[in-house]
Design an enzyme around this catalytic site. Structure first.
Site, mmCIF file in Angstrom:
data_model
loop_
_atom_site.group_PDB
_atom_site.id
_atom_site.type_symbol
_atom_site.label_atom_id
_atom_site.label_comp_id
_atom_site.label_asym_id
_atom_site.label_seq_id
_atom_site.Cartn_x
_atom_site.Cartn_y
_atom_site.Cartn_z
ATOM 1 N N HIS A 1 1.020 -1.212 0.079
ATOM 2 C CA HIS A 1 0.066 -0.023 0.058
ATOM 3 C C HIS A 1 0.855 1.331 -0.168
ATOM 4 O O HIS A 1 0.374 2.414 -0.279
ATOM 5 C CB HIS A 1 -0.989 0.047 1.237
ATOM 6 C CG HIS A 1 -2.094 -1.180 1.263
ATOM 7 N ND1 HIS A 1 -3.146 -1.233 0.502
ATOM 8 C CD2 HIS A 1 -1.906 -2.139 2.018
ATOM 9 C CE1 HIS A 1 -3.685 -2.227 0.958
ATOM 10 N NE2 HIS A 1 -2.943 -3.048 1.597
ATOM 11 N N CYS B 1 -25.259 -2.817 23.389
ATOM 12 C CA CYS B 1 -26.690 -2.378 23.172
ATOM 13 C C CYS B 1 -27.343 -3.591 23.086
ATOM 14 O O CYS B 1 -28.637 -3.762 23.740
ATOM 15 C CB CYS B 1 -26.925 -1.507 21.925
ATOM 16 S SG CYS B 1 -27.238 0.244 22.000
#
Lengths: 249, 106
Positions: A70, A210
């Site tokens: 990269h 949650c």
């Protein structure tokens, strides 16, 4: 008559569609906001520093570093705002953290890292940082079916409390739950440093929080349901700037 | 021991009061928590932080179990001359993290 139709249309819209989209950054105390604004006081920067080391560290049988393919990590600007993304070679939508795992195994030929492990979070935070300030992107046509699945999961009631995500974060966002304000729930800063965790965590860790909160069985890390929810949440938050790595209380 | 971030201001003039910010990666395990097997996790905290400038102690702090993981310590000093700042964090496992940073006064 026309105003009645307009009123009916507005009623059918979820609450957040009427209220402007806001990041939960705006709900934080000024001290916590200051902590996020100043990189020198943001503990997530410890993970960023680790991520930079990992980025240029040769690993695995191929002795390749992330940088060997990269180049500079800055070349990944704009990546974090489009993930989870459809990956043709995998025939499915994957998260950035899963992409890091794939690179680790397929390109570096190294032992896989578990999701939510420190190196994955460090690299994910470093890649996220490159896109800080860019707007989250809506779902692409290739992600449409995953988006629909995510929306269904978001609106589905679950757990002993029989609550859906939408009931809190759409219908009652901005109101109080105990001492805290219910946020709109836009994932703008992940992976983020949560003071409650005293740790960096992914959006999946927060979603599991949650799910446990409404007494339902949380989905495993990297499960198709998690990915679908993340695509939906990204699409729902589209346009908000990325804050990675954020701080939350 | 761990990774450390130190922030010393650049472009400092003689007589300036400057703020030095430090962050260290550390679990700060309190010794009061129990593991899934029910046994207490032994205490492992940074119990002392010392900063010296050219060998002279300019700031020190005792830390206690109620302090969060990855402690952030910031303090001020008056910059009179250029020199080396040495930072030491001491923890219960007997480890000492030592880092240095350069202070340049113009």
């Amino acid at each position: 008559m026309r105003s009645l139709i307009l009123a009916l249309c507005l009623m059918s819209l979820p609450a957040w569609a009427q209220a402007p989209k806001t990041s939960s950054f705006d709900l934080m105390k000024p001290e916590t906001q200051a902590m996020q604004r100043d990189d020198a006081s943001n503990p997530a920067m410890l993970w960023i520093a680790e991520g930079r080391t990992l980025w240029s560290e040769k690993a695995g049988a191929s002795r390749k570093a992330c940088a060997d393919c990269h180049g500079d990590v800055g070349s990944l600007r704009g990546v974090a705002v489009r993930y989870p993304a459809f990956k043709a070679t995998q025939h499915k939508v994957i998260t950035l953290d899963q992409q890091i795992q794939i690179c680790r195994v397929q390109e570096q030929k190294a032992d896989p890292w578990a999701l939510e492990s420190r190196p994955v979070l460090a690299l994910s935070a470093l890649i996220g940082l490159q896109s800080r300030g860019l707007a989250l992107l809506p779902a692409t046509p290739a992600e449409a079916s995953t988006l629909a699945q995510g929306r269904a999961l978001y609106e589905e009631r679950r757990g002993q409390m029989n609550l859906s995500c939408a009931q809190c974060h759409d219908d009652n966002a901005g109101k109080s739950l105990g001492g805290a304000v219910i946020p709109q729930g836009h994932p703008t800063g992940y992976p983020l440093y949560r003071l409650e965790w005293q740790d960096l965590g992914s959006v999946e860790r927060r979603l599991r929080n949650c799910m446990v909160g409404v007494r339902s069985e949380p989905y495993p890390y990297g499960s198709p349901e998690m990915v679908a929810l993340e695509v939906f949440l990204r699409d729902r938050a589209a346009g908000l700037p990325l804050e990675t790595p954020a701080i939350r209380p | 021991m761990a990774s450390v971030l130190i922030n010393v201001p650049k472009a400092v003039r003689k007589g300036d009061v400057i703020e030095i910010k430090t962050l260290i990666s550390h679990p700060m395990e309190t010794g009061f928590r129990s593991a899934p097997d029910g046994k207490l996790i032994p205490r492992d905290i940074i119990y002392r932080f010392v900063c010296t400038f050219e060998g002279v102690e300019i700031f020190a702090a005792d830390l206690f179990p109620a302090i969060s993981a990855n402690p952030f310590i910031a303090f001020t000093m008056r910059a009179e001359r250029s020199g080396t700042l040495t930072f030491r964090w001491l923890d219960d496992k007997g480890g000492a993290q030592v880092e240095t940073a350069r202070l340049d006064v113009q």
